[in-house]
Design an enzyme around this catalytic site. Sequence first.
Site, PDB file in Angstrom:
ATOM      1  N   CYS A   3     -68.311  12.255 -24.075  1.00 59.18           N
ATOM      2  CA  CYS A   3     -67.897  11.206 -23.345  1.00 59.18           C
ATOM      3  C   CYS A   3     -68.275   9.956 -24.121  1.00 59.18           C
ATOM      4  CB  CYS A   3     -68.838  11.376 -21.916  1.00 59.18           C
ATOM      5  SG  CYS A   3     -70.568  11.409 -22.442  1.00 59.18           S
ATOM      6  N   ARG A   9     -72.646  12.366 -18.900  1.00 58.26           N
ATOM      7  CA  ARG A   9     -71.642  13.610 -18.350  1.00 58.26           C
ATOM      8  C   ARG A   9     -71.673  14.497 -19.356  1.00 58.26           C
ATOM      9  NH1 ARG A   9     -66.535   9.615 -17.778  1.00 58.26           N
ATOM     10  NH2 ARG A   9     -67.701   8.479 -19.344  1.00 58.26           N
ATOM     11  N   ASP A 116     -67.074   8.227 -14.700  1.00 58.34           N
ATOM     12  CA  ASP A 116     -68.378   7.740 -15.116  1.00 58.34           C
ATOM     13  C   ASP A 116     -69.310   7.290 -14.161  1.00 58.34           C
ATOM     14  OD1 ASP A 116     -70.030   6.291 -16.586  1.00 58.34           O
ATOM     15  OD2 ASP A 116     -68.873   5.102 -17.763  1.00 58.34           O
TER      16      ASP A 116
HETATM   17  P1  4NP Z   1     -71.606   8.710 -20.129  1.00 61.00           P
HETATM   18  O1  4NP Z   1     -71.854   7.432 -19.078  1.00 61.00           O
HETATM   19  O2  4NP Z   1     -70.376   8.440 -20.900  1.00 61.00           O
HETATM   20  O3  4NP Z   1     -71.385   9.777 -19.297  1.00 61.00           O
HETATM   21  O4  4NP Z   1     -72.675   9.144 -21.066  1.00 61.00           O
HETATM   22  C1  4NP Z   1     -72.225   6.163 -19.779  1.00 61.00           C
HETATM   23  C2  4NP Z   1     -73.440   5.879 -20.384  1.00 61.00           C
HETATM   24  C3  4NP Z   1     -73.755   4.779 -20.879  1.00 61.00           C
HETATM   25  C4  4NP Z   1     -72.616   3.559 -20.793  1.00 61.00           C
HETATM   26  C5  4NP Z   1     -71.399   3.670 -20.182  1.00 61.00           C
HETATM   27  C6  4NP Z   1     -71.232   5.152 -19.900  1.00 61.00           C
HETATM   28  N1  4NP Z   1     -73.023   2.340 -21.189  1.00 61.00           N
HETATM   29  O5  4NP Z   1     -71.803   1.413 -21.244  1.00 61.00           O
HETATM   30  O6  4NP Z   1     -74.196   2.014 -21.861  1.00 61.00           O
END
Ligand code: 4NP
Length: 150
Positions: A3, A9, A116
């Site tokens: 991800c 995720r 997300d």
């Molecule tokens: P992930 O979610 O891609 O599912 O781990 C996110 C975690 C952090 C961020 C964006 C999406 N961020 O912008 O820090």
Amino acid sequence: MVCLGNICRSPLAEGILRSLVDPETVEVDSAGTAGYHIGNRPDERSIAVARKYGLDISGQRCRKFHSADFASFDRIYAMDLANLRHLQGMARSEEELNKVRLLLDEAMVETREVPDPYYGGPGGFAEVFELISRACHAISEQMESKNSGK
Ligand code: 4NP
């Protein structure tokens, strides 16, 4: 399992698939296409939803996806189209490109992308768990039928 941040995720996807496959024969890992959280534990909301289903993902640590992962893994699953395109852009051969897929294309669900959940509430994490879980069950079933020669 890939991800963006590798804290919401893909740690869930790693934990769920790992719980469904034989650790002697299948290596499961996760990574992020961005490096904002390298070395961190998964998001507390992911840890909590996993715990509800009996999975402990708190020992995972965030890392960034790197080109060497194309050689280390047979299948690379992206959680959404942005990450799919990012991975496709990093592939250096047809073989590497063919390893990259959208996770939810493995499951009979109505959406192709795992949303997300980072900026939403805990309800988003329950939905994400459900979607990822469906795909991981489909993947583990594919692996079982391949191994039994079906
Ligand atoms: P992930 O979610 O891609 O599912 O781990 C996110 C975690 C952090 C961020 C964006 C999406 N961020 O912008 O820090």
